[in-house]
Scaffold this motif. Sequence first.
Motif, PDB file in Angstrom:
ATOM      1  N   ASN A  89     -37.487  52.765 113.778  1.00 57.80           N
ATOM      2  CA  ASN A  89     -37.872  52.158 112.447  1.00 57.80           C
ATOM      3  C   ASN A  89     -38.488  53.833 111.978  1.00 57.80           C
ATOM      4  OD1 ASN A  89     -39.353  51.718 110.460  1.00 57.80           O
ATOM      5  ND2 ASN A  89     -40.809  50.194 111.437  1.00 57.80           N
TER       6      ASN A  89
ATOM      7  N   PRO B 262     -31.754  48.213 112.283  1.00 59.23           N
ATOM      8  CA  PRO B 262     -32.949  49.335 112.730  1.00 59.23           C
ATOM      9  C   PRO B 262     -32.423  50.595 112.000  1.00 59.23           C
ATOM     10  CG  PRO B 262     -31.549  49.121 114.564  1.00 59.23           C
ATOM     11  CD  PRO B 262     -31.161  47.928 113.488  1.00 59.23           C
ATOM     12  N   ASP B 263     -33.560  51.581 111.740  1.00 56.39           N
ATOM     13  CA  ASP B 263     -33.073  52.680 110.938  1.00 56.39           C
ATOM     14  C   ASP B 263     -32.209  53.740 111.956  1.00 56.39           C
ATOM     15  OD1 ASP B 263     -34.630  52.141 108.777  1.00 56.39           O
ATOM     16  OD2 ASP B 263     -36.451  52.761 109.570  1.00 56.39           O
TER      17      ASP B 263
ATOM     18  N   GLU C   5     -45.127  46.384 112.278  1.00 55.96           N
ATOM     19  CA  GLU C   5     -43.970  45.671 112.830  1.00 55.96           C
ATOM     20  C   GLU C   5     -44.052  44.339 113.287  1.00 55.96           C
ATOM     21  OE1 GLU C   5     -41.524  49.551 114.138  1.00 55.96           O
ATOM     22  OE2 GLU C   5     -42.659  48.718 115.637  1.00 55.96           O
TER      23      GLU C   5
ATOM     24  N   ALA D 219     -39.620  47.338 116.261  1.00 53.89           N
ATOM     25  CA  ALA D 219     -38.804  47.640 115.036  1.00 53.89           C
ATOM     26  C   ALA D 219     -38.456  46.495 114.134  1.00 53.89           C
ATOM     27  CB  ALA D 219     -37.558  48.702 115.372  1.00 53.89           C
TER      28      ALA D 219
END
Length: 205
Positions: free
Chosen positions: A71, A57-58, A185, A189
């Motif tokens: 995300n 994930p971000d 997605e 995410a």
Amino acid sequence: MPFARHARITVTNESEETAIYYYYVDFETYDHLDDADQLGRFHCQWRRENPTTVVEPDGWGDRNGQRERLNFTGKDNYVVLDAVGRGHYVGCHIDVDLPTPGWWGEGDDMFFIDGEPWPPRLHGTGTEDYFCGAWNYNNLNQTFATPYYGYHFKTNADYTGKHSQYRFHIEDPIHFTKSLLFSIEHGHANDKEGDWSSTAYWYQT
């Protein structure tokens, strides 16, 4: 579906069984149209990603004490449509085939219109919400089909196997003047690996 010189519609039977097929086609002809060059032509785009890839994930957030994947870019989403030009999006059909149990429908839908940066102006809250069937499609208790949206095919209650859904934006088209990138997605995410495929429909000048 406007056309200038000719149009051709074909149907292919890819099974080994003989099929009886009934059809009719309605169309109108005109001697002249002042704005013929402004009429959008019908387009469709089929895509498939098999398997989708689970990515880091971000970032991480907190939801009611639970660690949550984030995300922030949408760059690893499954792409449903990537169109360049002027037109309007009118719908799609998405198939999902999952090898492992677990709910796959928390994937947010994201429409990036005319090259806009993150965050997109149209950012949904989940796959099943986009297809108008919230709460895990009622925990997969039953399929449903309406003229403009549906979850019309399902297999296993543990969310494995094949699942199909569609939505048509006939009354709420999404317009774009330069480009449209529609992605979703694969899981929350992008946390689900599986076979995603889709067909997107739009009109473009």
